[in-house]
Structures are given as structure tokens and as C-alpha cells.
Design a protein around this motif. Sequence first.
Motif, PDB file in Angstrom:
ATOM      1  N   SER A 270       0.833  -1.196   0.000  1.00  0.00           N
ATOM      2  CA  SER A 270       0.000   0.000   0.000  1.00  0.00           C
ATOM      3  C   SER A 270       0.870   1.249   0.000  1.00  0.00           C
ATOM      4  N   GLU A 271       0.264   2.360  -0.448  1.00  0.00           N
ATOM      5  CA  GLU A 271       0.990   3.632  -0.466  1.00  0.00           C
ATOM      6  C   GLU A 271       1.475   4.002   0.929  1.00  0.00           C
ATOM      7  N   ARG A 272       0.625   3.813   1.915  1.00  0.00           N
ATOM      8  CA  ARG A 272       0.987   4.171   3.296  1.00  0.00           C
ATOM      9  C   ARG A 272       2.149   3.316   3.796  1.00  0.00           C
ATOM     10  N   THR A 273       2.089   2.021   3.517  1.00  0.00           N
ATOM     11  CA  THR A 273       3.165   1.123   3.968  1.00  0.00           C
ATOM     12  C   THR A 273       4.477   1.466   3.277  1.00  0.00           C
ATOM     13  N   ARG A 275       5.434   4.356   2.023  1.00  0.00           N
ATOM     14  CA  ARG A 275       5.947   5.625   2.552  1.00  0.00           C
ATOM     15  C   ARG A 275       6.630   5.394   3.918  1.00  0.00           C
ATOM     16  N   ARG A 276       5.972   4.563   4.763  1.00  0.00           N
ATOM     17  CA  ARG A 276       6.536   4.294   6.089  1.00  0.00           C
ATOM     18  C   ARG A 276       7.845   3.523   5.985  1.00  0.00           C
TER      19      ARG A 276
END
Length: 354
Positions: A270-273, A275-276
Amino acid sequence: MPAKQHLPDSEADVPPHVIRQVLHLMASRGHSAERLCKGLGFTPENLCDAGFRVSYRQTSVLVRRAMQLWGDPAIGIATGARQTVVCFGLPGLGMLTCPTLGEAMLYLIKYQRAAGALTTNELAVVDERHFSIEVNTRFHDAELEPFFIEEIFVSGVEVARSMVGSHFRPSRLELRYPRPVYASAYNEYFRCPVVFNAPLNRLICDMAWYHCPLPTHDRFMQASLQAQIDQLLSTDAPRNDLVESIMNVLRASVDEMPGLAQAGAALNMSERTLRRRLAELDTSYQRLVDQVRYECALDLLRRSEMPLVDIAMATGFTDARNFRRAFKRWSGILPNQIRQGVPAPRLLMPERTA
């Protein structure tokens, strides 16, 4: 939230020589290379790139998949037997410049990581009549230890036989792990006594082999060729395999870079993962985008006579002016200075939001 602990097995620090041979082996039985590579952050086409590097994690996952499909537990021996001096890349070329087999082995050990070794290897004198090659796995992995030990010893013997003759054979092979069900394959290949449950992983050879001259040696060319190889083998610090995977995605579409969400989807993340994960590695997606654009721009400036406006379009810019401004941020110099012979610095641009 504290950053995750750095995982050394995710450092993309070796050429994919072992992966290439495993895929060739599997292809001989009709297994798909694309399927074996799926979800690992690279494609079979990436393996043709001389600068491409993989991590132990990526390699071990692919090897486990291959072992399940192959059905023969001696797959490490079969993989090592496919190796030639050419498979070692530039270190293999350097070996051919050496005067003796022993010195060639020392040269290969000096550049073992660049030759694709996923183990740590040392040459030592045992006594006045014998020397040994000692091998240790870089990461504890009881299931895969036999594969990596077999591959490195078999490939070493295979290359030695190609350099001094098929009559080469060690004096003894010592292995730390228990005797496997296919132990007869060791005796058949190495043609020497094999000891299991030994204190060390060692291939012991007669000292006469160390001093065996190589027919490819040229004393007039050795120093100059090795100096050129040494320069080519000086590399930057290894990248994380996630970073390397993202950059592979970006290199495939430099003129129209995918967004963070698209890149994450290509990596099943995912985009969030994503980025993190990048933040934990102290970098950002924009930083990687700029790195790939800068590398592409340098390549076009050095190897082509394309006008700046065409290079700008090829690297994702709408006009030459924006390209010049970005290039100045990245490097501190202007694009034309590269064509005038000014050495290219590393990427200098500070982090910016995508």
C-alpha cells in the motif's frame, strides 16, 4: 513510533549470479522464471543489468521456491556445476590474469561479494603440504545452509578444473551439517573423502595445486588489467532491497514516473506502507525518483548527442529550462559541463515532497 531494526539480509549487495544459475536450471525443466521471481521486487529482465544487485533475503526466497519445484535435494550441487569463470563477472576476468591457481583463488576471495558470493570465504594454509578454503554462511538458515555451501564449493571446483584441467580434485571436504540422503553425489563430484558433522566447512587441497601455473597468465598485462578491474569494482555502499526494487520500477518508465501508489501496487504494497518503509530507511520516494532521473540524464549526456530538450523529455520534464534547474539542484553544475568533461558528483538535492 520507533524505526524498525535494520535487517542486514535485506541489503542488496551482491550481483544475482546464483539467482541466474538457479533460473537457468529451473528453465531446463520448463519452470517459469517470471513465476519464480514474482513478488521479489525484480523481473528476469533485471538480471541482465550489470549494475543490478540482490539481497540474501531475495535470493533465499527464490531458492526455497526452486527447491520445492525441483524435487531433487542436490539442487545446490546442480547449481554450482553450472558456474564458469565468466559467471563471476569482472572478478572472474581478474582470476585469469593471475600466474597461479592459488593467486587466482585469493583474487576471487578479495572480490567475493562482487563475484556474487552469499557466503564468507577465506583461504588459509593448513600445513606445509595443504591449504584450505573455509566457507561460512552469512546468516543462520539451517534449511538453506547445505544449498549455499554446496553451490560455493562446487562452483569453485568447477572453475578450478576449467583453469588447470579436469584432473583437479581436493584432498578432503569437511562439512558442518549432517550427512544428507544424497551424500553419494558429493563423492561423485568432488572425487575425494567427505566428512560430515565437522567443526568447519572446509575444502582442503594439496599445496601443489596452489602453485599450479595458469595458461592464461600474461606477466606484462597482469598489473594493468587488474588495475582497471580494481577501479571498475569500486562500488558504493549497498542499497536496501526495497530501494533497489523501487528503482527498478522507476527505471522502466523514466519519462513518465509512476506515483507512489502505482509503485506500491507494483510491489504489492500500500501507499501508506511504502511511505513508512522508506521513512524507516531514511529516504523518500521523491529522493529515489530524482536519483533515477539523475542517473538517466548523466547516461544520455555522456553517451549521446541528444539536444537538452530531448534529454529533458526523456527524463520526465516538459522543457529544457526545468531540466537545467533540476540538474543544477541535483549536482551543483549544469548539464553542458558534463559534456565538457567535468566529473559528475553524487546527487546533492535535498529531500523534497513529491
